[in-house]
Design an enzyme around this catalytic site. Structure first.
Site, PDB file in Angstrom:
ATOM      1  N   GLU A   1      -5.829  -4.040  -0.755  1.00  0.00           N
ATOM      2  CA  GLU A   1      -6.162  -5.208   0.072  1.00  0.00           C
ATOM      3  C   GLU A   1      -7.315  -6.035  -0.498  1.00  0.00           C
ATOM      4  OE1 GLU A   1      -5.628  -2.151   1.073  1.00  0.00           O
ATOM      5  OE2 GLU A   1      -4.618  -2.050   3.020  1.00  0.00           O
TER       6      GLU A   1
ATOM      7  N   TRP B   1     -20.371  14.843  10.907  1.00  0.00           N
ATOM      8  CA  TRP B   1     -19.318  14.436   9.978  1.00  0.00           C
ATOM      9  C   TRP B   1     -19.653  15.004   8.610  1.00  0.00           C
ATOM     10  CZ3 TRP B   1     -17.827   8.566  10.721  1.00  0.00           C
ATOM     11  CH2 TRP B   1     -17.249   8.415  11.989  1.00  0.00           C
TER      12      TRP B   1
ATOM     13  N   LYS C   1     -14.660  16.446  10.854  1.00  0.00           N
ATOM     14  CA  LYS C   1     -15.480  16.319  12.063  1.00  0.00           C
ATOM     15  C   LYS C   1     -15.752  17.720  12.596  1.00  0.00           C
ATOM     16  CE  LYS C   1     -13.598  11.777  12.872  1.00  0.00           C
ATOM     17  NZ  LYS C   1     -12.339  11.651  12.147  1.00  0.00           N
TER      18      LYS C   1
ATOM     19  N   THR D   1       0.871  -1.178   0.000  1.00  0.00           N
ATOM     20  CA  THR D   1       0.000   0.000   0.000  1.00  0.00           C
ATOM     21  C   THR D   1       0.907   1.227   0.000  1.00  0.00           C
ATOM     22  OG1 THR D   1      -0.033   0.117   2.389  1.00  0.00           O
ATOM     23  CG2 THR D   1      -1.729  -1.222   1.374  1.00  0.00           C
TER      24      THR D   1
HETATM   25  P1  ADP Z   1      -3.904   3.665  -0.916  1.00  0.00           P
HETATM   26  O1  ADP Z   1      -4.655   3.092   0.258  1.00  0.00           O
HETATM   27  O2  ADP Z   1      -2.481   3.542  -0.782  1.00  0.00           O
HETATM   28  O3  ADP Z   1      -4.434   5.000  -1.408  1.00  0.00           O
HETATM   29  P2  ADP Z   1      -5.433   2.030  -2.625  1.00  0.00           P
HETATM   30  O4  ADP Z   1      -5.401   2.163  -4.090  1.00  0.00           O
HETATM   31  O5  ADP Z   1      -5.496   0.698  -2.042  1.00  0.00           O
HETATM   32  O6  ADP Z   1      -4.172   2.715  -2.133  1.00  0.00           O
HETATM   33  O7  ADP Z   1      -6.610   2.955  -2.124  1.00  0.00           O
HETATM   34  C1  ADP Z   1      -7.818   2.454  -1.716  1.00  0.00           C
HETATM   35  C2  ADP Z   1      -8.707   3.569  -1.271  1.00  0.00           C
HETATM   36  O8  ADP Z   1      -9.038   4.425  -2.358  1.00  0.00           O
HETATM   37  C3  ADP Z   1     -10.025   3.095  -0.742  1.00  0.00           C
HETATM   38  O9  ADP Z   1      -9.919   2.707   0.603  1.00  0.00           O
HETATM   39  C4  ADP Z   1     -10.896   4.333  -0.914  1.00  0.00           C
HETATM   40  O10 ADP Z   1     -10.706   5.251   0.131  1.00  0.00           O
HETATM   41  C5  ADP Z   1     -10.357   4.936  -2.166  1.00  0.00           C
HETATM   42  N1  ADP Z   1     -11.191   4.548  -3.303  1.00  0.00           N
HETATM   43  C6  ADP Z   1     -10.964   3.579  -4.196  1.00  0.00           C
HETATM   44  N2  ADP Z   1     -11.944   3.549  -5.126  1.00  0.00           N
HETATM   45  C7  ADP Z   1     -12.829   4.523  -4.798  1.00  0.00           C
HETATM   46  C8  ADP Z   1     -14.057   5.003  -5.357  1.00  0.00           C
HETATM   47  N3  ADP Z   1     -14.574   4.497  -6.448  1.00  0.00           N
HETATM   48  N4  ADP Z   1     -14.673   6.010  -4.711  1.00  0.00           N
HETATM   49  C9  ADP Z   1     -14.163   6.559  -3.597  1.00  0.00           C
HETATM   50  N5  ADP Z   1     -13.002   6.163  -3.036  1.00  0.00           N
HETATM   51  C10 ADP Z   1     -12.349   5.165  -3.624  1.00  0.00           C
END
Ligand code: ADP
Length: 538
Positions: A329, A443, A438, A182
Site C-alpha cells: 500500500e 504486549w 498479548k 496484497t
Molecule cells: P503482505 O502484507 O501481503 O505481507 P507486504 O509486502 O505489503 O505484503 O507486507 C508489508 C508488511 O511487511 C508491513 O506491514 C510490515 O509488517 C512488514 N515489513 C515490511 N518491511 C519491514 C521491515 N523492514 N521490518 C519489519 N517489518 C516489515
C-alpha cells in the site's frame, strides 16, 4: 495567485524516454531459465517496449484495461512495465507463489483482459485457466517447445509490430498505471492501484541519497520479485536513473545469486531477510569464496532485518546492509534506516541498534502512531499502530468496500504495524498487530524475540508466535532452525535471551525444526505456525 511553472506530467513514458535518449547504451542483463545470460541495452528495451505497446493496441487493449503478467524478473517483464502503462493500460503483476485459487480470484476481481505468462510458468497457469475468462493469453517463449494452441507468442508479437503505430495515452499523471494485490493474509487479497504520478514520485524519492541512494553508476540486482510491489519500484527507479540492471530470472538460491553478484560486479541489491540469511550462511560457510568487492549495499526490507544479520554481514564480510520498511500500500518505500548525523559519532553498538530499526520516514511520507488512548508520544517506548500518508500511499483499495476500516476519517492509512517512534523520528516496528503476543496486560514483540534468537551463533532462522494460555491469554513460542552442524538446547537459548528480556517475555516453548513455513513472498508464515502449534498451549 498561481505559480507560472509548466504543468509537466509525471508519467512512466517520460521515465522511458529519458533512459532511451540519455542512457541508451547502458546494459540490462538477465539470467534466463536455461541459465544462459541475455544482454541488451536500454535503447533496445525501449524499442521493444514501444513495439509491445503497438501490439497490445492492435489486440484491442484500451486505456484502463488491465494487462496481467505471470513472470520472473527478466528483460521481457521489464518491457511490459513500460509498454502497458505507456498506452494508459494497467500493468497487473501476478504473484506466482499464490495458490491457483487466489490467482483466479485476483484475475477475476481485476477483470484482466490479457495475461502475459512465462513459458516455464505454464504448468501453474494450467492449474487455474479453467476458472478465469480473458481475451488473450500471450506466452513468452523460453523452452524451445511450441507454445499452446490459441496462445500468442510474445516474440512474434514484438517482431511483427510497428512501433510507429503506437498511440501514446493522453498523459494525465493521475491515470492508473500498475496494480498489485496484497497477499491476503487477512481475508481476500486487496488490489492497490498505483498512478503514473505515484510511481514517478516514489522513484525519485526512493533514489535520494538518504533514500536507497541509487545512482547512474550503480549496477542493481533486484532479488525482490517484479511480481511483488513492482520489485519495490526498482525497475522504474533504475530506468529513471539509467542504472544497469541485473535480473536473476527464476534462480533465487544463495549460490546462484552470489555467482551473479560477483560475475556482474553488482554494486547494490535488494530483497527480504530470508534471502539474506541464506546468503550470509553461504558466505560464513565458504569464507573468501565469493569476490564481492563491488557490492556497496544490500537493501533489506519486507520483514525485520535481524540486528545480528546486519552485524554479521558488516563485521565478517565487510558488507553494508540498509534496512527499509514498506508495504504494498506504500509503493512500498515508507521508511529507511540510514544513520543521521548525530548518530554517526555514536559507538558502533548504538549505530547497529539504529540500523536494525525501520528508520526515518521517506520524504513526504508522514507518520503517526495511535493506541487506545489516542496518538502516541514520540518517546521510543509507547506502542501504537502506525498510520501513514503521502503521495505514494494508497487512499483506497480497488473495487473494495469491506476494507474501508484501513483508512482513518482524516485520510491516513492504517498499516496494521505496531510501532514506537523516537523523539528523533526513528520508527521501530514491534510487530504486526495480528502477530503481537498479548500476554497478561503486556504486549510482547515477536519481531524483537526473533531478532534476538537469530543472534545466537547456532541459529539460522527463528520465528516467534503466540500459543493460547489459560492464565495469560497468550504466551510466546519459538520455532528454531539450527545452522548445519551446530547444536543448541532450549535452556541454552533461554540463557542467551535472559540478559535482554524479563522472565515474562521469554518463550515458554522452543521447537527445533528443519524449516519454517514461509509466505508467498518469503516471510515467516506466522498464521500457519499458530495453527500448527496451538495444541502446545494450555
Ligand atoms: P503482505 O502484507 O501481503 O505481507 P507486504 O509486502 O505489503 O505484503 O507486507 C508489508 C508488511 O511487511 C508491513 O506491514 C510490515 O509488517 C512488514 N515489513 C515490511 N518491511 C519491514 C521491515 N523492514 N521490518 C519489519 N517489518 C516489515
Amino acid at each position: 495567485m498561481q505559480g507560472l511553472m509548466m504543468d509537466y506530467p509525471l508519467t512512466i513514458p517520460a521515465i522511458l524516454h529519458r533512459a532511451d535518449t540519455i542512457y541508451g547504451h547502458k546494459p540490462i542483463i538477465t539470467r534466463l531459465p536455461d541459465k544462459s545470460i541475455h544482454r541488451y541495452t536500454y535503447s533496445a528495451m525501449a524499442l521493444r517496449s514501444r513495439k509491445l505497446s503497438a501490439a497490445l493496441q492492435k489486440l484491442g487493449i484500451l486505456k484502463g484495461d488491465r494487462v496481467a503478467t505471470l513472470s520472473w524478473n527478466h528483460y521481457q517483464h521489464l518491457e511490459t512495465y513500460f509498454a502497458v502503462p505507456s498506452i494508459g493500460a494497467v500493468l497487473h503483476t501476478l504473484n506466482l507463489r499464490l495458490s491457483p485459487d487466489d490467482l483466479s480470484y485476483i484475475i477475476t476481481h481485476a477483470e484482466d483482459k490479457v495475461i502475459i505468462v512465462d513459458q516455464v510458468l505454464l504448468p501453474l497457469y494450467d492449474k487455474f485457466k479453467s476458472k478465469i475468462k480473458i481475451d488473450h493469453l500471450i506466452v513468452i517463449p523460453q523452452t524451445g517447445q511450441p507454445i499452446p494452441e490459441g496462445a500468442l507468442d510474445y516474440e512474434k508479437l514484438i517482431s511483427s509490430a510497428d512501433e510507429k503505430m503506437f498511440v501514446p495515452f493522453n498523459g494525465d499523471e493521475h491515470t492508473a498505471a500498475a496494480m498489485c494485490y496484497t497477499s491476503g493474509t487477512t481475508g481476500n487479497p486487496k488490489g492497490v492501484l498505483y498512478s503514473h504520478r505515484s510511481v514517478v514520485l516514489h522513484s525519485m524519492a526512493s533514489s535520494f541519497a538518504d533514500g536507497l541512494g541509487l545512482k547512474e553508476s550503480d549496477t542493481m540486482l533486484p532479488v525482490v520479485p517484479m511480481f511483488h510491489v513492482n520489485a519495490w519500484g526498482l525497475p522504474f527507479t533504475c530506468t529513471l536513473l539509467g542504472t544497469a540492471q541485473v535480473l536473476p530470472g527464476p534462480y533465487l538460491d544463495a549460490v546462484s545469486l552470489l555467482d551473479l553478484l560477483e560475475k556482474e560486479n553488482v554494486t547494490i541489491t535488494a530483497g527480504v531477510p530470508t534471502i539474506w540469511l541464506g546468503i550470509l550462511n553461504e558466505l560464513d560457510t565458504h569464507p573468501g569464496k565469493y569476490k564481492l568487492s563491488s557490492l556497496r549495499m544490500m537493501v533489506v526490507g519486507g520483514a525485520a532485518a535481524p540486528r545480528s544479520m546486519i552485524v554479521g554481514f558488516e563485521e565478517r564480510h565487510g558488507l553494508n546492509v540498509l534496512h527499509a520498511w514498506g508495504m504494498t500500500e506504500t509503493s512500498p518505500v515508507g521508511s529507511i534506516s540510514f544513520l543521521a548525523k548525530e548518530l554517526q559519532n555514536q559507538p558502533k553498538e548504538t549505530q547497529y541498534n539504529y540500523r536494525a530499526k525501520q528508520g526515518l520516514p521517506a520524504c513526504f511520507v508522514e507518520v503517526r502512531g495511535r493506541n487506545e488512548n489516542g496518538l502516541i508520544r514520540w518517546d521510543g517506548e509507547t506502542m501504537g499502530e502506525l498510520e501513514v500518508r503521502g503521495p505514494w500511499v494508497a487512499r483506497s483499495y480497488y473495487n473494495s468496500t469491506d476494507m474501508d476500516d484501513r483508512f482513518t476519517e482524516d485520510g491516513w492509512f492504517k498499516t496494521g504495524d505496531i510501532v514506537t517512534i523516537e523523539a528523533n523520528g526513528y520508527i521501530e516496528i514491534k510487530d504486526r498487530s495480528k502477530d503481537v503476543i498479548k500476554s497478561g496486560g503486556e504486549w510482547i514483540s515477536s519481531v524483537s524475540l526473533e531478532g534476538a534468537i537469530m543472534g545466537h551463533p547456532a541459529v539460522a532462522e527463528a520465528a516467534v508466535f503466540a500459543i493460547p494460555d489459560a492464565k495469560w491469554q497468550e504466551r510466546p513460542m519459538a520455532c528454531v532452525v539450527l545452522k548445519p552442524g551446530k547444536s543448541a538446547t532450549h535452556d541454552e537459548i533461554i540463557r542467551f535471551l535472559e540478559p535482554q528480556y524479563t522472565k515474562i517475555q521469554l518463550p515458554d516453548k522452543i521447537e527445533f525444526v528443519t524449516e519454517i513455513p514461509k509466505t508467498s513472498v518469503g516471510k515467516f508464515k506466522k498464521s500457519a505456525l499458530r495453527e500448527l502449534y496451538k495444541h502446545m498451549g494450555s
